[in-house]
Design an enzyme around this catalytic site. Structure first.
Site, PDB file in Angstrom:
ATOM      1  N   ARG A   1      -3.503   3.263   1.437  1.00  0.00           N
ATOM      2  CA  ARG A   1      -2.033   3.214   1.411  1.00  0.00           C
ATOM      3  C   ARG A   1      -1.556   2.117   2.360  1.00  0.00           C
ATOM      4  O   ARG A   1      -2.366   1.523   3.067  1.00  0.00           O
ATOM      5  CB  ARG A   1      -1.393   4.586   1.725  1.00  0.00           C
ATOM      6  CG  ARG A   1      -2.028   5.449   2.756  1.00  0.00           C
ATOM      7  CD  ARG A   1      -1.978   4.963   4.162  1.00  0.00           C
ATOM      8  NE  ARG A   1      -0.664   4.612   4.620  1.00  0.00           N
ATOM      9  CZ  ARG A   1      -0.407   3.856   5.667  1.00  0.00           C
ATOM     10  NH1 ARG A   1      -1.413   3.354   6.398  1.00  0.00           N
ATOM     11  NH2 ARG A   1       0.821   3.564   6.028  1.00  0.00           N
ATOM     12  N   GLY A   2      -0.247   1.875   2.356  1.00  0.00           N
ATOM     13  CA  GLY A   2       0.307   0.769   3.154  1.00  0.00           C
ATOM     14  C   GLY A   2       0.409  -0.450   2.245  1.00  0.00           C
ATOM     15  O   GLY A   2      -0.594  -0.835   1.621  1.00  0.00           O
TER      16      GLY A   2
ATOM     17  N   ASP B   1       7.757  -2.197   2.688  1.00  0.00           N
ATOM     18  CA  ASP B   1       7.034  -2.088   1.420  1.00  0.00           C
ATOM     19  C   ASP B   1       7.527  -3.118   0.423  1.00  0.00           C
ATOM     20  O   ASP B   1       6.786  -3.547  -0.454  1.00  0.00           O
ATOM     21  CB  ASP B   1       7.190  -0.668   0.867  1.00  0.00           C
ATOM     22  CG  ASP B   1       6.410   0.293   1.728  1.00  0.00           C
ATOM     23  OD1 ASP B   1       5.223   0.461   1.481  1.00  0.00           O
ATOM     24  OD2 ASP B   1       6.979   0.802   2.711  1.00  0.00           O
TER      25      ASP B   1
ATOM     26  N   ASN C   1      11.399   0.594   2.987  1.00  0.00           N
ATOM     27  CA  ASN C   1      10.252   1.057   3.799  1.00  0.00           C
ATOM     28  C   ASN C   1      10.219   2.584   3.759  1.00  0.00           C
ATOM     29  O   ASN C   1      11.069   3.235   3.125  1.00  0.00           O
ATOM     30  CB  ASN C   1      10.371   0.517   5.234  1.00  0.00           C
ATOM     31  CG  ASN C   1       9.103   0.711   6.040  1.00  0.00           C
ATOM     32  OD1 ASN C   1       8.001   0.439   5.558  1.00  0.00           O
ATOM     33  ND2 ASN C   1       9.216   1.224   7.256  1.00  0.00           N
ATOM     34  N   LYS C   2       9.258   3.135   4.432  1.00  0.00           N
ATOM     35  CA  LYS C   2       9.042   4.592   4.426  1.00  0.00           C
ATOM     36  C   LYS C   2      10.327   5.373   4.645  1.00  0.00           C
ATOM     37  O   LYS C   2      11.160   4.997   5.469  1.00  0.00           O
ATOM     38  CB  LYS C   2       8.014   4.917   5.526  1.00  0.00           C
ATOM     39  CG  LYS C   2       7.646   6.361   5.710  1.00  0.00           C
ATOM     40  CD  LYS C   2       7.183   7.043   4.448  1.00  0.00           C
ATOM     41  CE  LYS C   2       6.013   6.342   3.789  1.00  0.00           C
ATOM     42  NZ  LYS C   2       5.812   6.769   2.371  1.00  0.00           N
TER      43      LYS C   2
HETATM   44  O1  MRU Z   1       3.407   5.723   1.580  1.00  0.00           O
HETATM   45  P1  MRU Z   1       2.693   4.705   2.429  1.00  0.00           P
HETATM   46  O2  MRU Z   1       1.877   5.318   3.516  1.00  0.00           O
HETATM   47  O3  MRU Z   1       1.903   3.747   1.581  1.00  0.00           O
HETATM   48  O4  MRU Z   1       3.881   3.903   3.105  1.00  0.00           O
HETATM   49  C1  MRU Z   1       3.606   2.907   4.033  1.00  0.00           C
HETATM   50  C2  MRU Z   1       4.814   2.315   4.655  1.00  0.00           C
HETATM   51  O5  MRU Z   1       5.927   2.667   4.352  1.00  0.00           O
HETATM   52  C3  MRU Z   1       4.599   1.184   5.618  1.00  0.00           C
HETATM   53  O6  MRU Z   1       5.594   1.152   6.585  1.00  0.00           O
HETATM   54  C4  MRU Z   1       4.630  -0.140   4.841  1.00  0.00           C
HETATM   55  O7  MRU Z   1       3.749  -0.104   3.755  1.00  0.00           O
HETATM   56  C5  MRU Z   1       4.321  -1.306   5.684  1.00  0.00           C
HETATM   57  S1  MRU Z   1       2.629  -1.321   6.151  1.00  0.00           S
HETATM   58  C6  MRU Z   1       2.234  -2.774   6.918  1.00  0.00           C
END
Ligand code: MRU
Length: 344
Positions: A46-47, A236, A245-246
């Site tokens: 993820r990320g 994201d 973003n998250k």
């Molecule tokens: O749902 P995830 O864990 O994939 O979400 C990740 C995020 O929201 C991060 O903040 C984003 O991907 C940036 S990571 C460098």
């Protein structure tokens, strides 16, 4: 694993199963692209930037294992796999960007089938290498914004685990730390998947960087108590008018503005999607059980309605600057950047 979160080793994609951290560092070895797709879907990987590299390596596996008889057949296989990979996680830009880059180049490639297969593997490796490089640059530029003694609030995990190496938001913190600045981090737990509690604290502790964990609803309190110098988060997707973003990021941005604290977004240009606005973005909606349960324990009343968007939208007016591999983009810089890089 070396310093990289994801690696290509002769037809095997090697990474860490992030659903098992911090209790266990379980190494995942994937030899087929469908395994990579499943790992993305189940958030073992993820990320946003890591998803880009993983999708690229998934296409590398398609090419590496292909029995296609000619170039066109191989392109067809790549396109079919990409179609399924696109359906795994809809919000982060990097996954789409990485596959579009490989497919565009594959369609224009003039060599034979063998040469094309080798080219796809090389291109995926390049995407991973470039992500690592971008993060170190983001770290270098971003560290200029941090002072000795700063307390940085971050959300979710935008660290080495969310990227090929080093991290974006945590890359900024890491770089400042490596320069000898005594910075500290406040990490939000990040309900419902707890990437902050499970991954950000794990990463920072491993590096010896001081970190304090809070629940998401404590952000207002710590800002009111003047415990935060600035906020640094990842992204994201960055569109013309907003940062995606998250879930919970927007709430933190509003609180930062209210308390006059800088709100920085650290992300590579592979996260930028400058031909679209926030209205075009598909926000991933995840299953209600992530909200109604903690682990296998149900915490909510039966039969209720639940909302579980995985990401939110922070309008650019809340963002002090975007830190990318080209430097620090304040509003005017980002406006210029948009004009230069968007189509039409
Ligand atoms: O749902 P995830 O864990 O994939 O979400 C990740 C995020 O929201 C991060 O903040 C984003 O991907 C940036 S990571 C460098």
């Amino acid at each position: 694993m070396g310093t990289r979160t994801i690696e290509w080793r002769d037809g095997t994609v090697v990474t860490i199963d992030q659903t098992r951290l911090p209790q266990e560092v379980a190494i995942l070895e994937m030899r087929s692209w469908t395994k990579v797709a499943e790992a993305i879907k189940t958030m073992k990987i993820r990320g946003a930037p890591l998803l880009g590299a993983a999708a690229a390596f998934a296409l590398a596996l398609v090419a590496y294992n292909s029995k296609a008889e000619n170039r066109l057949e191989l392109i067809n296989e790549l396109e079919k796999a990409a179609e399924i990979l696109r359906g795994t996680r809809p919000t982060g830009a990097n996954l789409f960007w990485a596959m579009d880059r490989i497919l565009d180049k594959a369609r224009k490639f003039s060599g034979d089938r063998e040469a094309l297969a080798a080219f796809v593997v090389e291109e995926a490796q390049k995407i991973a290498d470039e992500d690592a490089e971008a993060n170190h640059l983001i770290g270098k530029y971003g560290a200029e914004l941090l002072r000795d003694g700063d307390v940085i609030l971050t959300h979710c995990n935008a660290g080495a685990l969310a990227t090929v190496e080093y991290g974006t938001a945590l890359g900024v913190v890491r770089s400042a730390w490596e320069q000898g600045k005594r910075v500290m981090v406040i990490a939000t737990e990040t309900r419902p998947k707890l990437q902050g509690a499970r991954l950000t604290t794990y990463e920072l502790k491993r590096d010896g960087i001081p970190v304090t964990l809070i629940t998401d609803n404590m952000v207002g309190y710590v800002m009111y108590k003047r415990m935060v110098s600035n906020v640094v988060v990842g992204a994201d997707r960055i569109v013309q008018d907003a940062v995606i973003n998250k879930i919970g990021t927007f709430t933190i941005a509003v609180l930062a503005k209210e308390h006059n604290k800088p709100f920085y977004v650290a992300a590579p240009k592979s996260t930028f999607d400058l031909n679209h606005t926030s209205k075009d973005v598909i926000i991933e909606e995840r299953k209600p059980q992530e909200v109604t349960q903690i682990g296998s324990q149900r915490i909510a009343a039966d039969g209720i309605e639940v909302l579980n968007p995985a990401f939110d939208i922070t309008p650019l007016e809340y963002v002090t600057a975007i830190i990318c591999e080209s430097g620090i983009l304040y509003k005017e810089d980002f406006d210029k950047f948009k004009t230069k890089h968007s189509v039409g």
